[in-house]
Design a protein around this motif. Sequence first.
Motif, short mmCIF file in Angstrom:
data_model
loop_
_atom_site.label_atom_id
_atom_site.label_comp_id
_atom_site.label_asym_id
_atom_site.label_seq_id
_atom_site.Cartn_x
_atom_site.Cartn_y
_atom_site.Cartn_z
N THR A 31 25.69 10.14 3.05
CA THR A 31 26.93 10.41 2.32
C THR A 31 27.54 11.75 2.71
O THR A 31 28.75 11.87 2.91
CB THR A 31 26.67 10.39 0.81
N PRO A 46 33.08 12.70 -6.12
CA PRO A 46 32.20 12.85 -4.96
C PRO A 46 31.73 14.29 -4.82
O PRO A 46 32.32 15.21 -5.40
CB PRO A 46 33.09 12.43 -3.78
N ASN A 94 41.08 9.20 -5.93
CA ASN A 94 41.04 10.57 -6.45
C ASN A 94 42.08 10.80 -7.53
O ASN A 94 41.86 11.57 -8.47
CB ASN A 94 41.23 11.57 -5.31
N VAL A 111 35.52 2.47 1.45
CA VAL A 111 34.21 3.01 1.84
C VAL A 111 33.85 2.57 3.25
O VAL A 111 33.39 3.37 4.06
CB VAL A 111 33.13 2.55 0.84
N SER A 124 31.71 5.86 -5.11
CA SER A 124 32.98 5.72 -4.39
C SER A 124 33.44 4.27 -4.36
O SER A 124 34.63 3.99 -4.28
CB SER A 124 32.85 6.27 -2.97
N ASP A 159 37.16 3.78 -5.06
CA ASP A 159 37.87 3.63 -3.80
C ASP A 159 37.81 2.21 -3.24
O ASP A 159 38.57 1.86 -2.35
CB ASP A 159 37.31 4.60 -2.76
#
Length: 403
Positions: free
Chosen positions: A137, A292, A159, A369, A360, A364
């Motif tokens: 990561t 994150p 975000n 990803v 994530s 996301d």
Amino acid sequence: MGCKHYRSGEPSWDFPLGLGWASSTQSHFSETAHPSHRGTYTALANVGWWIGSFLAAWITYGTRNMASNWAWRIPSVLQFVIPAVALCGFVLAPESPRWLISKDRIEEARQFLIKYHAGGNEESPLAEFELQEICQTLRQGAEISKKTSWLDMLRTKGNRHRTYITGTFYLFSQWNGIGIVSYYLAPVLVTVGITSVTQQTMISGFLQLWNLICSIAGAVSIDRWGRRGILLFSTSGMLLSFIIISGLSGSFAMTQNAAVGVAVIPFVFVFCGFFGFGITPLLFAYICEIWPYELRARGFALGQMTASAGAFFNIFVNPIALKAIGWKYYIVYCVVIILGIINIYFTYPETGGHTLEEMSRVFDGEDAVSAKIAEVGESKERDRDGERDTKGPEDVGLQAAKI
């Protein structure tokens, strides 16, 4: 800090404290906890607030009848003790394995995971899995994190969602009526006929004990009930109890019936119990899970700034409104709590059951990803090809020996 919440009109120093203390300690708790314990440990971190509040309330009770300035100076001076003790613990605390890996101190991170997550087992598959997952990561986000700025919190849809949750959650933690019953408990008690300083400080002391018990209960329940479940249960209970508080306070204002005024007190405890069960533990635990690694500290700092803005409102606006319209001001917070419940239901995802590295995917999506992994993989492959073209056999062998 706890004592200032019982002295209306005093300035708050939470803002600078939040940017340093809160953001760093929250990140450290979440990054060092065992995966199966992370939710509970990070939730318990914020419960410590009620420990300080409990001590402050009862120390204030003990000094209430002093005729000199030492009535408030003693509680203030004693607040140096706990930070002094905590400082010793900070010196001895190990670094986060994610921070160690980000600084290429991989072996130290490995030893941390073996010692604290695997019970000293050098062959533990859990420690090895965690190490590889964190390394992968951080490699994926290495180039991004070097250029990270506050604007990155708004660049992507995921975000922006995280930023929205952080801002609204921390603001709601201040704007739900708790600012009235904690910062200005004494004026609230006056509105229902309880004017004795001894009675007021005693009620405050037992209220902080009750808050502490309910917060611990919520912290140890988040993995069983889920984050969304606890938040919705907590806020629904807050709404119901605050509606009853508003109704009883209004009835007392019109009838001056002492029994009605006293009936407000248990519902203040009920309201604070629901607040402590859900909002207190998840204010740390939930936010630390959604950000994150490269933006986690900024996410906490944003939350603390938002909470400080809400507290500023509580300190300087609530007393004016309470003086002007009395119990009718409670209706405003009933509406705010309703809006908070709707907001949580539609925009706050469940984060339980995921590691920090897997989160994530929740915000996301799988496509984002996968694209990020592919982009990083292609970049690293190009870097390797370039290194092979520019290095001789001796250089490659030397690099391999170092690895």
